[in-house]
Design a protein around this motif. Structure first.
Motif, PDB file in Angstrom:
ATOM      1  N   MET A   1      -3.389  26.098  -8.631  1.00  0.00           N
ATOM      2  CA  MET A   1      -1.981  25.965  -8.271  1.00  0.00           C
ATOM      3  C   MET A   1      -1.441  24.718  -8.943  1.00  0.00           C
ATOM      4  N   SER A   2      -0.843  24.855 -10.138  1.00  0.00           N
ATOM      5  CA  SER A   2      -0.558  23.696 -10.966  1.00  0.00           C
ATOM      6  C   SER A   2       0.421  22.732 -10.334  1.00  0.00           C
ATOM      7  N   GLU A   3       1.430  23.215  -9.582  1.00  0.00           N
ATOM      8  CA  GLU A   3       2.392  22.308  -8.978  1.00  0.00           C
ATOM      9  C   GLU A   3       1.745  21.399  -7.937  1.00  0.00           C
ATOM     10  N   THR A   4       0.637  21.826  -7.378  1.00  0.00           N
ATOM     11  CA  THR A   4      -0.011  21.065  -6.306  1.00  0.00           C
ATOM     12  C   THR A   4      -1.477  20.835  -6.612  1.00  0.00           C
ATOM     13  N   ARG A   5      -1.812  20.733  -7.898  1.00  0.00           N
ATOM     14  CA  ARG A   5      -3.208  20.661  -8.322  1.00  0.00           C
ATOM     15  C   ARG A   5      -3.963  19.544  -7.638  1.00  0.00           C
ATOM     16  N   ASN A   6      -3.341  18.402  -7.425  1.00  0.00           N
ATOM     17  CA  ASN A   6      -4.033  17.259  -6.841  1.00  0.00           C
ATOM     18  C   ASN A   6      -4.077  17.287  -5.330  1.00  0.00           C
ATOM     19  N   ASP A   7      -3.517  18.321  -4.735  1.00  0.00           N
ATOM     20  CA  ASP A   7      -3.438  18.369  -3.284  1.00  0.00           C
ATOM     21  C   ASP A   7      -4.654  19.008  -2.642  1.00  0.00           C
ATOM     22  N   PHE A   8      -5.649  19.404  -3.445  1.00  0.00           N
ATOM     23  CA  PHE A   8      -6.825  20.071  -2.897  1.00  0.00           C
ATOM     24  C   PHE A   8      -7.971  19.088  -2.652  1.00  0.00           C
ATOM     25  N   ARG A   9      -7.687  17.768  -2.619  1.00  0.00           N
ATOM     26  CA  ARG A   9      -8.722  16.780  -2.346  1.00  0.00           C
ATOM     27  C   ARG A   9      -9.255  16.957  -0.936  1.00  0.00           C
ATOM     28  N   SER A  10     -10.551  16.742  -0.779  1.00  0.00           N
ATOM     29  CA  SER A  10     -11.170  16.856   0.539  1.00  0.00           C
ATOM     30  C   SER A  10     -10.706  15.715   1.435  1.00  0.00           C
ATOM     31  N   SER A  11     -10.533  16.022   2.696  1.00  0.00           N
ATOM     32  CA  SER A  11     -10.142  15.006   3.669  1.00  0.00           C
ATOM     33  C   SER A  11     -10.547  15.482   5.045  1.00  0.00           C
ATOM     34  N   THR A  12     -11.364  14.681   5.713  1.00  0.00           N
ATOM     35  CA  THR A  12     -11.812  15.066   7.049  1.00  0.00           C
ATOM     36  C   THR A  12     -10.681  15.009   8.055  1.00  0.00           C
ATOM     37  N   ALA A  13      -9.578  14.330   7.702  1.00  0.00           N
ATOM     38  CA  ALA A  13      -8.466  14.195   8.636  1.00  0.00           C
ATOM     39  C   ALA A  13      -7.593  15.445   8.657  1.00  0.00           C
ATOM     40  N   ARG A  14      -7.749  16.294   7.673  1.00  0.00           N
ATOM     41  CA  ARG A  14      -6.873  17.456   7.578  1.00  0.00           C
ATOM     42  C   ARG A  14      -7.500  18.687   8.231  1.00  0.00           C
ATOM     43  N   GLU A  15      -6.644  19.535   8.805  1.00  0.00           N
ATOM     44  CA  GLU A  15      -7.125  20.808   9.314  1.00  0.00           C
ATOM     45  C   GLU A  15      -7.488  21.712   8.145  1.00  0.00           C
ATOM     46  N   ARG A  16      -8.512  22.534   8.361  1.00  0.00           N
ATOM     47  CA  ARG A  16      -9.028  23.412   7.323  1.00  0.00           C
ATOM     48  C   ARG A  16      -8.343  24.778   7.400  1.00  0.00           C
ATOM     49  N   LEU A  17      -7.837  25.235   6.256  1.00  0.00           N
ATOM     50  CA  LEU A  17      -7.115  26.501   6.201  1.00  0.00           C
ATOM     51  C   LEU A  17      -7.836  27.497   5.301  1.00  0.00           C
ATOM     52  N   LEU A  18      -7.928  28.732   5.772  1.00  0.00           N
ATOM     53  CA  LEU A  18      -8.290  29.870   4.941  1.00  0.00           C
ATOM     54  C   LEU A  18      -6.997  30.606   4.623  1.00  0.00           C
ATOM     55  N   ILE A  19      -6.668  30.701   3.341  1.00  0.00           N
ATOM     56  CA  ILE A  19      -5.458  31.391   2.916  1.00  0.00           C
ATOM     57  C   ILE A  19      -5.788  32.854   2.637  1.00  0.00           C
ATOM     58  N   VAL A  20      -4.986  33.758   3.206  1.00  0.00           N
ATOM     59  CA  VAL A  20      -5.171  35.196   3.014  1.00  0.00           C
ATOM     60  C   VAL A  20      -3.888  35.748   2.395  1.00  0.00           C
ATOM     61  N   CYS A  21      -3.938  36.078   1.124  1.00  0.00           N
ATOM     62  CA  CYS A  21      -2.728  36.465   0.403  1.00  0.00           C
ATOM     63  C   CYS A  21      -2.391  37.942   0.606  1.00  0.00           C
ATOM     64  N   PRO A  22      -1.112  38.259   0.762  1.00  0.00           N
ATOM     65  CA  PRO A  22      -0.697  39.635   1.078  1.00  0.00           C
ATOM     66  C   PRO A  22      -0.710  40.539  -0.142  1.00  0.00           C
ATOM     67  N   GLY A  23      -0.769  41.839   0.125  1.00  0.00           N
ATOM     68  CA  GLY A  23      -0.712  42.835  -0.937  1.00  0.00           C
ATOM     69  C   GLY A  23       0.579  43.624  -0.888  1.00  0.00           C
ATOM     70  N   ARG A  24       0.560  44.800  -1.528  1.00  0.00           N
ATOM     71  CA  ARG A  24       1.742  45.657  -1.597  1.00  0.00           C
ATOM     72  C   ARG A  24       2.181  46.097  -0.203  1.00  0.00           C
ATOM     73  N   GLY A  25       3.450  46.451  -0.101  1.00  0.00           N
ATOM     74  CA  GLY A  25       3.988  46.968   1.149  1.00  0.00           C
ATOM     75  C   GLY A  25       4.503  45.904   2.093  1.00  0.00           C
ATOM     76  N   THR A  26       4.518  44.640   1.677  1.00  0.00           N
ATOM     77  CA  THR A  26       4.935  43.566   2.579  1.00  0.00           C
ATOM     78  C   THR A  26       6.377  43.111   2.340  1.00  0.00           C
ATOM     79  N   TYR A  27       7.013  43.585   1.277  1.00  0.00           N
ATOM     80  CA  TYR A  27       8.417  43.255   1.013  1.00  0.00           C
ATOM     81  C   TYR A  27       9.238  44.510   1.248  1.00  0.00           C
ATOM     82  N   ASN A  28      10.018  44.495   2.345  1.00  0.00           N
ATOM     83  CA  ASN A  28      10.824  45.648   2.739  1.00  0.00           C
ATOM     84  C   ASN A  28      12.239  45.181   3.081  1.00  0.00           C
TER      85      ASN A  28
END
Length: 362
Positions: A1-28
């Motif tokens: 993600m080039s706009e936020t490339r440096n934002d993926f640094r590890s940090s124990t202070a941050r909550e951990r997120l699993l990103i689940v990207c949507p597929g077809r059929g989600t824009y109606n």
């Protein structure tokens, strides 16, 4: 993600997120206008629009604003897929990276292409090229179709016998009198079948009616089945120079395989993305399972548009017993108290992830 490339640094202070990207059929219809509301005037959307204009297509800004929503137009692959990606990209850029750490990325079906961008394996413009190209090729071919049917009960509890019976239909129907029928996507508490018209007709006849199911998906080809062999050949030719690279954060594909920043071979990633991924079943449930077990996220985030992937993801979490979830009522109660599964297409849930909501967590 080039706009936020440096934002993926590890940090124990941050909550951990699993990103689940949507597929077809989600824009109606309900999602029309989302992109301009979230990203209108942004530099990256201007770039996306310029790319579309150069290709002789309506811009995403126009489709999302000036052109009234029509399923026959907005639902076409060359428009729907880029619109979904752009809405998801706007959401991904809005996440407060000082408060949250993205530990892994996955997606459902077309969401794999978005995951490539979200994890940094493709730049945002490169991902738009991939997504637009694949959407157009699928639409031009439109080989076969998809039918979706649930195998969990009304409380979203697994009914394993029902699942076995549904999978058994594939063996009983496929290959008889010109029928083709395959498992397309293992989608939480639902199965998505792909096949030719004869196969889908036989399947619908065999499935007992259940509320709105069996549901034929509009303008969907038989994704992730051998019926896409022609699309695969064309895509591998047209996207031979797609500049894939090792991701910046781990990605989980439609087999449950993890692509890590330190061990991913870009050539193998290209081969999977434009090979097996197109013609073999996509196991979304396995991807969620691996994401939970291997990366121990605090929350799961589904970027918009919409929130239709939320139910399938919740059903997969119930199957895993994640954080004690055992049925739909428990999930809904937990969500009302504090959402652990955040659908950014729901405005009040999206707010949890924005920097301006710091007081909510104090």
């Amino acid at each position: 993600m080039s706009e936020t490339r440096n934002d993926f640094r590890s940090s124990t202070a941050r909550e951990r997120l699993l990103i689940v990207c949507p597929g077809r059929g989600t824009y109606n219809t309900a999602e029309w206008g989302t992109l301009n509301r979230l990203a209108g005037g942004s530099d990256w959307l201007k770039r996306f629009d310029a790319m579309r204009r150069e290709a002789g297509m309506p811009t995403l800004s126009e489709l999302d604003g000036e052109t009234a929503f029509r399923q026959s137009l907005h639902g076409r692959g060359e428009h729907a897929s880029p619109l979904i990606y752009a809405c998801a990209w706007a959401d991904l850029l809005a996440i407060d990276r000082e408060r949250y750490e993205v530990v892994a990325v996955t997606g459902n079906s077309m969401g794999w292409y978005i995951a490539l961008a979200a994890a940094g394996a493709l730049g945002p413009d490169e991902a738009l090229h991939l997504i637009g190209t694949m959407g157009l090729r699928m639409q031009e071919t439109l080989a076969g179709g998809q039918v979706i049917y649930p195998w969990v009960d009304e409380a979203w509890r697994p009914d394993w016998e029902q699942r076995r019976e549904l999978l058994g239909l594939i063996e009983r129907i496929h290959g008889r009198e010109g029928t083709e029928l395959y498992l397309s996507i293992d989608l939480g508490g639902m199965l998505v079948f792909g096949g030719n018209e004869a196969g889908l007709a036989r399947l619908i006849e065999a499935l007992p009616p259940r509320e709105r199911f069996p549901l034929r998906l509009h303008q969907h080809a038989a994704f992730h089945t051998p019926l896409q062999e022609g699309v695969k050949r064309e895509a591998r030719r047209e996207l031979a120079s797609l500049p894939l690279r090792a991701p910046e954060v781990p990605m989980i594909d439609g087999r449950g395989h993890v692509w890590t920043p330190w061990s991913s071979d870009p050539e193998q990633l290209w081969d999977y993305t434009l090979g097996e991924q197109l013609v073999a079943p996509y196991d979304f449930t396995a991807a969620v399972r691996v994401g939970i077990r291997e990366f121990a996220p605090d929350r799961i985030v589904i970027p918009g548009p919409g929130a239709t992937l939320g139910g399938a993801t919740a059903q997969a979490l119930i199957q895993l017993g994640w954080k004690g979830l055992d049925d739909k009522a428990t999930f809904q109660r937990r969500q009302a108290e504090e959402p652990q599964l955040i659908c950014m297409g729901i405005p009040e849930q999206r707010e949890w992830l924005l920097a301006c909501q710091e007081s909510r967590f104090s």
